[in-house]
Design a protein around this motif. Structure first.
Motif, short mmCIF file in Angstrom:
data_model
loop_
_atom_site.label_atom_id
_atom_site.label_comp_id
_atom_site.label_asym_id
_atom_site.label_seq_id
_atom_site.Cartn_x
_atom_site.Cartn_y
_atom_site.Cartn_z
N VAL A 92 34.18 41.71 45.16
CA VAL A 92 35.35 40.83 45.09
C VAL A 92 36.65 41.62 44.96
CG1 VAL A 92 35.19 38.43 44.39
CG2 VAL A 92 34.19 40.16 42.94
N THR A 93 37.67 41.14 45.63
CA THR A 93 39.00 41.73 45.52
C THR A 93 39.97 40.61 45.14
OG1 THR A 93 39.71 41.26 47.77
CG2 THR A 93 38.43 43.28 47.44
N PRO A 94 41.19 40.96 44.75
CA PRO A 94 42.16 39.91 44.42
C PRO A 94 42.41 38.96 45.60
CG PRO A 94 42.97 42.03 43.67
CD PRO A 94 41.73 42.29 44.45
N ASP A 95 42.20 39.44 46.81
CA ASP A 95 42.44 38.58 47.97
C ASP A 95 41.21 37.79 48.39
OD1 ASP A 95 45.09 39.42 48.17
OD2 ASP A 95 44.46 41.24 49.20
N GLY A 96 40.17 37.80 47.57
CA GLY A 96 39.00 36.99 47.85
C GLY A 96 37.74 37.83 47.96
N LEU A 108 34.15 45.01 41.49
CA LEU A 108 35.53 44.52 41.45
C LEU A 108 36.45 45.65 41.85
CD1 LEU A 108 35.12 42.71 38.09
CD2 LEU A 108 35.64 41.57 40.21
N ALA A 109 37.07 45.51 43.01
CA ALA A 109 37.97 46.56 43.47
C ALA A 109 39.27 45.94 43.91
CB ALA A 109 37.33 47.31 44.63
N GLN A 110 40.35 46.75 43.86
CA GLN A 110 41.63 46.18 44.27
C GLN A 110 41.71 46.01 45.78
OE1 GLN A 110 44.67 48.37 42.15
NE2 GLN A 110 44.35 46.96 40.47
N ASN A 165 44.86 30.68 48.62
CA ASN A 165 44.91 32.05 48.11
C ASN A 165 44.64 32.09 46.62
OD1 ASN A 165 45.59 32.97 50.60
ND2 ASN A 165 47.78 33.21 50.16
N LYS A 216 41.04 31.69 46.03
CA LYS A 216 40.24 32.87 46.36
C LYS A 216 40.33 33.93 45.28
CE LYS A 216 41.45 33.45 50.84
NZ LYS A 216 41.70 34.30 51.99
N PHE A 217 41.43 33.90 44.54
CA PHE A 217 41.67 34.92 43.52
C PHE A 217 40.84 34.63 42.27
CE2 PHE A 217 44.40 36.23 39.88
CZ PHE A 217 44.27 37.59 40.05
N PRO A 225 37.61 33.94 41.47
CA PRO A 225 36.40 34.68 41.09
C PRO A 225 36.68 36.07 40.56
CG PRO A 225 36.38 34.14 43.44
CD PRO A 225 37.53 33.43 42.84
N TYR A 226 37.64 36.76 41.19
CA TYR A 226 38.00 38.11 40.77
C TYR A 226 38.52 38.09 39.34
CZ TYR A 226 40.53 42.58 40.88
OH TYR A 226 41.01 43.84 40.61
N PHE A 251 47.46 41.38 47.80
CA PHE A 251 47.55 42.27 46.65
C PHE A 251 48.22 43.57 47.05
CE2 PHE A 251 45.91 45.29 43.52
CZ PHE A 251 46.41 44.68 42.38
N LYS A 307 51.10 45.89 45.10
CA LYS A 307 50.31 46.83 44.32
C LYS A 307 51.14 47.94 43.72
CE LYS A 307 46.16 49.53 44.81
NZ LYS A 307 46.28 50.88 45.33
N GLN A 350 43.76 47.71 35.65
CA GLN A 350 43.37 46.80 36.72
C GLN A 350 43.48 45.34 36.26
OE1 GLN A 350 39.66 48.11 38.47
NE2 GLN A 350 39.60 46.37 39.85
N TYR A 380 49.46 39.74 39.37
CA TYR A 380 49.23 39.20 40.71
C TYR A 380 48.86 37.72 40.64
CZ TYR A 380 47.26 38.67 45.39
OH TYR A 380 46.99 38.23 46.67
#
Lengths: 135, 285
Positions: free
Chosen positions: A9-13, A78-80, B38, B41-42, B44-45, B146, B150, B219, B226
């Motif tokens: 998962v990334t911040p963009d989905g 979990l990565a950016q 958007n 989608k964010f 779950p992270y 992101f 960033k 992070q 964000y």
């Protein structure tokens, strides 16, 4: 064979979600292989490739750092930023590589920008390698 | 009374304005839908990173990190998220007012605070008042990724780590519904209130809890910012949508009232002409 659920998962989905037989990747402390039933664990990752093996096939996802969280039934990475091999914009990575190399030549070794350029170069190279499936 | 042509002109120009506002309303509506997606989608992270951070920070007592503990405050940073442009009702002014008043109230001298502006409106507002804007991003896309922010976010978190400021507050419009957005103040750093509803898991750390916190906390802080940006973007599009909708409605009302006076004026002119003709004919007899 037993499988384990993996999600990147990334911040963009979410980038990747599937059941796999084995996850192997490079953690900060070294190469790391995870099979189903692993004890709960957290480890930071290096900029590198995550290999996900299922039924003789290997999927590859490029990740820019982040960390992996392991539970007996689920692995979350979990990565950016992260991309699957076939979704990588190689031209963009090549441009980023050139930019970073140029910056490395211009900067002094100790400066903060040098460090950032170094990381940018690593990310670009990682993307290029993953897209060409060489690592 | 205004002449027929004047009224006609007014009607035409109001109609044109309403076409523009209508178009902007529709653009905002589609932007709003995407912004909401958007934000979804964010989730779950954010959930995952929150859960893991909470597990590690709360779970292992011996794990300490500079980002987790409060220190004496010499300088406070205010991160203010605004839009790139106006025409969104009170969206920008609400958040700017709260941030501005808070800063005025809390600080006597300019050395005690710095401002980080996300969005052009905020940057211009604080620049004009000569308040220390140390970092800013303008030209944030309607659907930011992101990667777009960033660098700035990363710099912000690093500045805290380097001691450039000792706490960080965030001001943004929190999205409640399409017609309601609340201005919110949130303390980001130090991370003193990490809450989670889920059960804490105890993990093995590879190599150690401290090493992991070094990676995880920045992070986490970056994703908090964000997340607020995505929230604010959804609010912005919703605010612009309703502002443009009421503009269009108002234009319609104006056109109606102008049409009424136009018709009246026309009728008056006709009546006058008839009276003149009748009067003229009567004079000939």
């Amino acid at each position: 064979m037993k499988t384990i659920k993996v999600s990147v998962v990334t911040p963009d989905g979410p980038v990747y979600e599937s059941d796999v037989e084995m996850v192997s990747t490079k953690a900060e402390s070294g190469e790391l292989g995870i099979l189903p039933g692993h004890i709960p664990m957290v480890a930071p990752l290096q900029i590198g490739a995550v290999r996900l093996k299922t039924q003789g096939k290997t999927d590859i996802v490029a990740v820019s750092g982040g960390f992996v969280e392991v539970r007996p039934d689920k692995v979350s990475i979990l990565a950016q930023s992260a991309e699957q091999a076939d979704e990588i914009d190689v031209d963009r990575a090549l441009r980023a590589k050139e930019r970073a190399e140029k910056r490395l030549n211009d900067q002094k070794r100790e400066s903060v920008d040098f460090k950032r350029a170094e990381l940018a170069l690593q990310r670009a190279l990682n993307r290029i390698n993953v897209s060409e499936r060489q690592f | 009374m205004a002449s027929l042509r004047d009224i006609k002109n007014k009607i035409t120009s109001t109609k044109k304005t309403s076409q523009i506002t209508k178009a902007m309303e529709m653009v905002s509506a589609s932007n709003f839908n995407r912004a909401e997606m958007n934000a979804k989608k964010f989730v779950p992270y954010m959930d995952k990173i929150q859960e893991v951070t909470a597990s590690i920070a709360l779970g292992s007592k011996d794990a300490t990190h500079p980002m987790l503990s409060s220190r004496p405050v010499k300088k406070t940073a205010y991160l203010v998220i605004t839009a790139e442009r106006g025409l969104a009702g009170a969206f920008n002014s609400n958040v700017l007012r709260l941030a501005f008043q808070t800063i005025q109230k809390r600080h006597k001298s300019k050395d005690e605070y710095v401002v980080i502006a996300l969005g052009k409106m905020g940057r211009e507002f604080f620049m004009k008042r000569d308040m220390n804007v140390i970092l800013d991003i303008t030209g944030i896309a309607d659907q930011p990724t992101f990667a777009d922010i960033k660098d700035t976010v990363n710099k912000t978190v690093n500045m805290f780590a380097d001691g450039a400021f000792d706490e960080l507050y965030m001001y943004y419009n929190h999205f409640v519904s399409a017609i309601q957005q609340d201005v919110t103040e949130k303390k980001v750093l130090p991370l003193t209130d990490i809450a989670t509803s889920n059960k804490l898991t105890s993990y093995e750390f590879e190599p150690s809890a401290e090493e992991i916190l070094n990676v995880l906390l920045p992070q986490y802080a970056e994703s908090l910012i964000y997340g607020a940006l995505l929230d604010s973007k959804a609010s912005e599009h919703a605010a612009r949508m309703s502002a443009m909708k009421s503009a269009t409605d108002n234009a319609k009302e104006l056109i109606d009232s102008y049409s009424l006076s136009y018709n009246r004026a026309r009728q008056a002119a006709i009546t006058q002409e008839i009276t003149e003709i009748v009067g003229g004919a009567a004079a000939l007899e």
